[in-house]
Design an enzyme around this catalytic site. Structure first.
Site, PDB file in Angstrom:
ATOM      1  N   HIS A   8       0.839  -1.203   0.000  1.00 53.42           N
ATOM      2  CA  HIS A   8       0.000   0.000   0.000  1.00 53.42           C
ATOM      3  C   HIS A   8       0.871   1.250   0.000  1.00 53.42           C
ATOM      4  O   HIS A   8       1.329   1.713   1.049  1.00 53.42           O
ATOM      5  CB  HIS A   8      -0.910  -0.017   1.236  1.00 53.42           C
ATOM      6  CG  HIS A   8      -1.940   1.056   1.272  1.00 53.42           C
ATOM      7  ND1 HIS A   8      -3.297   0.785   1.244  1.00 53.42           N
ATOM      8  CD2 HIS A   8      -1.848   2.416   1.348  1.00 53.42           C
ATOM      9  CE1 HIS A   8      -3.976   1.927   1.297  1.00 53.42           C
ATOM     10  NE2 HIS A   8      -3.114   2.924   1.371  1.00 53.42           N
ATOM     11  N   GLU A 189     -10.680   4.163   6.863  1.00 52.55           N
ATOM     12  CA  GLU A 189      -9.625   5.111   7.237  1.00 52.55           C
ATOM     13  C   GLU A 189     -10.328   6.360   7.756  1.00 52.55           C
ATOM     14  O   GLU A 189     -10.620   6.477   8.945  1.00 52.55           O
ATOM     15  CB  GLU A 189      -8.719   5.431   6.044  1.00 52.55           C
ATOM     16  CG  GLU A 189      -7.579   6.388   6.396  1.00 52.55           C
ATOM     17  CD  GLU A 189      -6.852   6.943   5.173  1.00 52.55           C
ATOM     18  OE1 GLU A 189      -5.764   7.505   5.367  1.00 52.55           O
ATOM     19  OE2 GLU A 189      -7.372   6.845   4.050  1.00 52.55           O
ATOM     20  N   ASP A 267       2.043   4.129   2.869  1.00 49.25           N
ATOM     21  CA  ASP A 267       0.986   4.992   2.335  1.00 49.25           C
ATOM     22  C   ASP A 267       1.555   6.133   1.464  1.00 49.25           C
ATOM     23  O   ASP A 267       1.670   5.987   0.254  1.00 49.25           O
ATOM     24  CB  ASP A 267       0.118   5.521   3.475  1.00 49.25           C
ATOM     25  CG  ASP A 267      -1.269   5.962   3.018  1.00 49.25           C
ATOM     26  OD1 ASP A 267      -1.625   5.703   1.851  1.00 49.25           O
ATOM     27  OD2 ASP A 267      -1.998   6.555   3.841  1.00 49.25           O
ATOM     28  N   ASP A 268       1.877   7.272   2.070  1.00 51.81           N
ATOM     29  CA  ASP A 268       2.524   8.409   1.396  1.00 51.81           C
ATOM     30  C   ASP A 268       3.722   8.795   2.260  1.00 51.81           C
ATOM     31  O   ASP A 268       3.688   9.818   2.957  1.00 51.81           O
ATOM     32  CB  ASP A 268       1.555   9.600   1.274  1.00 51.81           C
ATOM     33  CG  ASP A 268       0.310   9.259   0.487  1.00 51.81           C
ATOM     34  OD1 ASP A 268       0.419   9.020  -0.724  1.00 51.81           O
ATOM     35  OD2 ASP A 268      -0.785   9.224   1.080  1.00 51.81           O
TER      36      ASP A 268
END
Length: 324
Positions: A8, A189, A267-268
């Site tokens: 992810h 989320e 994620d980021d």
């Protein structure tokens, strides 16, 4: 150092501040409102999106995207990762003035270069953006289904979870499923446990992106565990965005203890002050995971990876060899 695997990560959100500053110089842009002291500047979701959009907007050519993928996967491999899946968005390609095919080909070149240099295995998950509407997500699914790129192995949906009804997107996922692509979807989320239940009801994914808000409903947690649905957990991201106050309050350990299949992801990463290595380190420190337990998390990720059987067997053999 245990071997790692990531399922992810949004590739535009994986560009390091250093790489973004280099791209800004290339295009004569001023990064100072968004980067200071080697870190991205943001204080709420709106300013996070502004920094993200600025950085993403500096990847404009096929060479830029190839560099981005190569840079990220090489950094992962340096930290002990043997497998990476990146989320790629045809909608970003359109903003850059590239066709989705050219965008995917460019990212694929970057992945292949990183694979050749480091041995890391990589794949792409095409994502539709939920808040762009049903039509846009179906268009992304059709692209994923027909693009024919050997490294495109899955389809997912990201974007604002609170937008629209999940059942409206069923056709997009059926298009991808019929093409033999692996299915994942962001839920649980920013939206609560109900979004996870709705995703299970209507999309029937193999994996859920995040999914951690399922902890709000014990029956749902049991359902996830019983079905063997894999959760792509991103603790550092969740804490940075204020979903949970700290690692002690994060449900990763509770979900794992309840029998859910959990993985660790970034994620980021640079926006949240994290990396895949940092996620593993924090899991050891705050969730009490031993090296053996971390290796088991990596095994879960590889077993859930959207790759062919031969590649999966080779990755598991590498993981087992490292553990001996």
């Amino acid at each position: 150092m245990p071997s790692k695997a990531e399922l992810h990560c949004h590739i535009e959100g994986a560009a390091s501040p250093e790489l973004v500053e280099r791209q800004a110089r290339k295009y004569g842009e001023d990064p100072s409102p968004f980067i200071r002291g080697g870190a991205f500047l943001w204080h709420d979701f709106t300013s996070f999106l502004a920094a993200y959009d600025f950085a993403a907007g500096l990847f404009r050519s096929e060479d830029d995207y190839a560099l981005l993928a190569e840079h990220y996967l090489t950094s992962l491999a340096r930290d002990g990762a043997i497998y990476s899946e990146i989320f790629v968005s045809p909608d970003h390609a359109a903003k850059a003035g590239l066709s989705p095919q050219a965008y995917a080909e460019a990212l694929g070149h970057g992945i292949s270069r990183a694979m050749a240099k480091t041995g890391i295995e990589g794949r792409m998950i095409v994502t539709g953006v939920r808040h762009l509407g049903v039509g846009a997500v179906e268009q992304a699914a059709r692209f994923a289904a027909r693009c024919g790129h050997p490294l495109v192995s899955g389809f997912g949906m990201a974007g604002e979870e609170r937008f629209g009804d999940i059942e409206d997107y069923v056709r997009a996922f059926e298009i991808a499923r019929e093409a033999g692509l692996g299915i994942t979807v962001h839920a649980g989320e920013l939206a609560g446990w109900e979004s996870v239940a709705a995703a299970l009801d209507h999309i029937r994914p193999a994996r859920i992106g995040h999914g951690v808000r399922a902890i709000e409903n014990p029956d749902l947690v049991r359902r996830i565990a019983d079905r063997g649905v894999v959760l792509e957990c991103c603790p550092g991201s969740n804490i940075a965005l204020g979903l949970f106050p700290d690692f002690a309050g994060h449900p990763f350990a509770a979900l794992k203890a309840a029998g859910c299949k959990v993985t660790l992801n970034s994620d980021d990463p640079p926006y949240f002050g994290t990396s895949l290595k940092h996620e593993y380190d924090m899991a050891a420190q705050h969730f009490g995971l031993s090296e053996k337990a971390l290796a088991a998390v990596t095994r879960t990720a590889i077993e859930a990876a959207f790759v062919d059987r031969r590649t999966k067997a080779a990755l598991l053999a590498r993981l087992d060899a490292k553990g001996r």
